[in-house]
Design a protein around this motif. Structure first.
Motif, short mmCIF file in Angstrom:
data_model
loop_
_atom_site.label_atom_id
_atom_site.label_comp_id
_atom_site.label_asym_id
_atom_site.label_seq_id
_atom_site.Cartn_x
_atom_site.Cartn_y
_atom_site.Cartn_z
N GLU A 188 0.85 -1.19 0.00
CA GLU A 188 0.00 0.00 0.00
C GLU A 188 0.88 1.24 0.00
N PRO A 189 0.30 2.43 -0.18
CA PRO A 189 1.10 3.65 -0.05
C PRO A 189 1.77 3.73 1.32
N ASN A 190 2.90 4.37 1.38
CA ASN A 190 3.69 4.42 2.61
C ASN A 190 3.09 5.42 3.59
N TRP A 191 2.06 4.96 4.32
CA TRP A 191 1.40 5.84 5.28
C TRP A 191 2.30 6.21 6.45
N TYR A 192 3.25 5.33 6.77
CA TYR A 192 4.01 5.47 8.01
C TYR A 192 5.23 6.39 7.90
N SER A 193 5.56 6.82 6.72
CA SER A 193 6.75 7.64 6.54
C SER A 193 6.60 8.98 7.27
N SER A 194 7.69 9.44 7.87
CA SER A 194 7.70 10.74 8.53
C SER A 194 8.30 11.83 7.64
N ASP A 195 8.63 11.47 6.41
CA ASP A 195 9.21 12.42 5.47
C ASP A 195 8.16 13.43 5.03
N PHE A 196 8.56 14.71 4.94
CA PHE A 196 7.61 15.77 4.57
C PHE A 196 7.01 15.54 3.19
N SER A 197 7.84 15.10 2.24
CA SER A 197 7.37 14.85 0.88
C SER A 197 6.30 13.77 0.86
N ASP A 198 6.50 12.72 1.65
CA ASP A 198 5.49 11.66 1.74
C ASP A 198 4.20 12.18 2.36
N HIS A 199 4.32 13.04 3.35
CA HIS A 199 3.14 13.62 3.99
C HIS A 199 2.33 14.44 2.99
N THR A 200 3.01 15.23 2.18
CA THR A 200 2.29 16.06 1.21
C THR A 200 1.53 15.20 0.21
N TYR A 201 2.14 14.08 -0.18
CA TYR A 201 1.44 13.19 -1.12
C TYR A 201 0.21 12.58 -0.47
N ILE A 202 0.37 12.06 0.73
CA ILE A 202 -0.75 11.39 1.41
C ILE A 202 -1.91 12.36 1.62
N ILE A 203 -1.61 13.58 2.04
CA ILE A 203 -2.67 14.57 2.26
C ILE A 203 -3.36 14.92 0.94
N THR A 204 -2.56 15.10 -0.11
CA THR A 204 -3.13 15.38 -1.43
C THR A 204 -3.97 14.22 -1.92
N PHE A 205 -3.44 13.02 -1.75
CA PHE A 205 -4.15 11.80 -2.17
C PHE A 205 -5.47 11.66 -1.41
#
Length: 384
Positions: A188-205
């Protein structure tokens, strides 16, 4: 001295733990008893088998009977195609990996499953939203004399596939990633990452693939119910006891409830672990929302297709094996051009036929005639 604690994908480890043994690509997680994977494998086998059967049946019946191949049904078939592909790829891989107890297929298969399940799942999700909007368009007629045609339906399909692809392909190319879930047998998408870039994707998604379609569904069905309530009041003043809002209200409630039940747990879980990536969750608990969302591929055909009276009649005829004799029952009017009342198929067609185009309180004579045609159409044998 207290042991130093590491957090990997939300699972807490101490230096005494063997991190290598917890690699889901090399073997089962030591913290999960084997019977859990056996249970999940059996569950995925049932879900996948039922989903493939139901959705293949939807596609087969639609292909077999031309009366069902109408613009109003395009998005319903598209929903079945998406659910079929989710089960074919994601369901099959999940069954195999759970049967083995770990993701033995390797990282490439992890990315494939993560992308396929997410992509086709969002296609199905947005199909529900477009389906709600099309029903609003047909019933409320916001553009007055403009009716739903093949071109409009095709544009809706193009939007669904393009929009879904835009927001599910980025993890393949580095904006976030598709990774193994905590249970170790699905990706699945990497929900657990603490990286800012990952956070921006998850929120956008989360915004584009859950909040927006949910808003379209609630807004479209809300406007639809307002329109039907006005029509119901008009029928009451005219002494007509037929209440179109009552027969649709139950259906609308079921549709919205099904959407919320299937997708809200997974969406809530995803945004929770995104906000708190170090949260400690039992892998089996964390797996529940993802596996539960896969059941949508089972009840979507039941709600959106098998509850369709006309589809059920065609389905019965198909399995009775008498489709070869159907040509003798064809009505000469069955090949009318799109735009007639007979082309407004589906469970909403009869209601749509008796709603005035204008804001007047009395139906026009031609619309009363359309209602009778639509009613006759539902009772006729489905032409091949």
């Amino acid at each position: 001295m207290d042991s130093f604690i590491l957090s990997v994908n939300g699972v807490l480890h101490t230096p005494g733990d063997s991190m290598d043994r917890e690699d889901p690509f090399s073997g089962p997680l030591a913290s999960i008893a084997p019977w859990n994977y056996t249970f999940l494998a059996c569950l995925m086998f049932i879900i996948t088998s039922v989903s493939l059967t139901e959705n293949f049946t939807v596609m087969l019946v639609t292909f077999r009977f031309k009366q069902l191949r109408q613009p109003l049904n395009y998005i319903i078939v598209n929903l079945s195609v998406a659910d079929f592909l989710v089960s074919l790829i994601g369901g099959t891989i999940s069954f195999l990996t759970n049967a083995q107890g770990y993701f033995f297929l390797g990282k490439w298969a992890c990315v494939l499953e993560g992308f396929a399940v997410t992509f086709f799942g969002i296609v199905a999700l947005w199909s529900l939203a477009i389906l709600a909007f099309e029903r609003f368009f047909v019933i409320c007629r916001p553009l007055k004399n403009v009716r739903l045609g093949g071109r409009h339906a095709a544009l809706g399909l193009l939007f669904v596939w393009t929009f879904s692809f835009i927001w599910t392909i980025p993890p393949v190319f580095g904006w976030s990633s598709y990774t193994v879930s905590k249970i170790g047998t699905t990706c699945e998408p990497n929900w657990y990452s603490s990286d800012f870039s990952d956070h921006t994707y998850i929120i956008t998604f989360f915004t584009t693939c859950f909040i927006l379609p949910l808003g379209v569904i609630i807004g479209s069905y809300g406007k639809l119910m307002q329109k039907l309530r006005k029509v119901s009041n008009t029928h009451g003043r005219l002494g007509n006891t037929r209440k179109p809002d009552q027969e649709v209200a139950r259906m609308v409630i079921v549709m919205i409830a099904a959407f919320m039940v299937g997708w809200t747990p997974y969406a809530a879980f995803s945004i929770t672990v995104t906000i708190c990536p170090t949260i400690h969750l039992d892998p089996r608990v964390a797996a529940i929302p993802a596996f539960f969302s896969k059941t949508a591929a089972i009840y979507n055909p039941i709600i959106y297709v098998f509850m369709n009276k006309q589809f059920r009649k065609c389905l019965i005829q198909l399995f009775k094996g008498n489709s070869a004799a159907l040509s003798t029952h064809l009505n000469p009017t069955s090949d009318r051009a799109p735009g007639t009342a007979e082309s407004k198929l589906g469970e909403m067609s009869t209601i749509a036929a008796r709603i005035p185009v204008s804001g007047s309180s009395v139906e026009r004579p031609e619309e009363e005639h359309s209602e009778s045609i639509s009613t006759v159409t539902e009772n006729r044998v489905c032409p091949v």
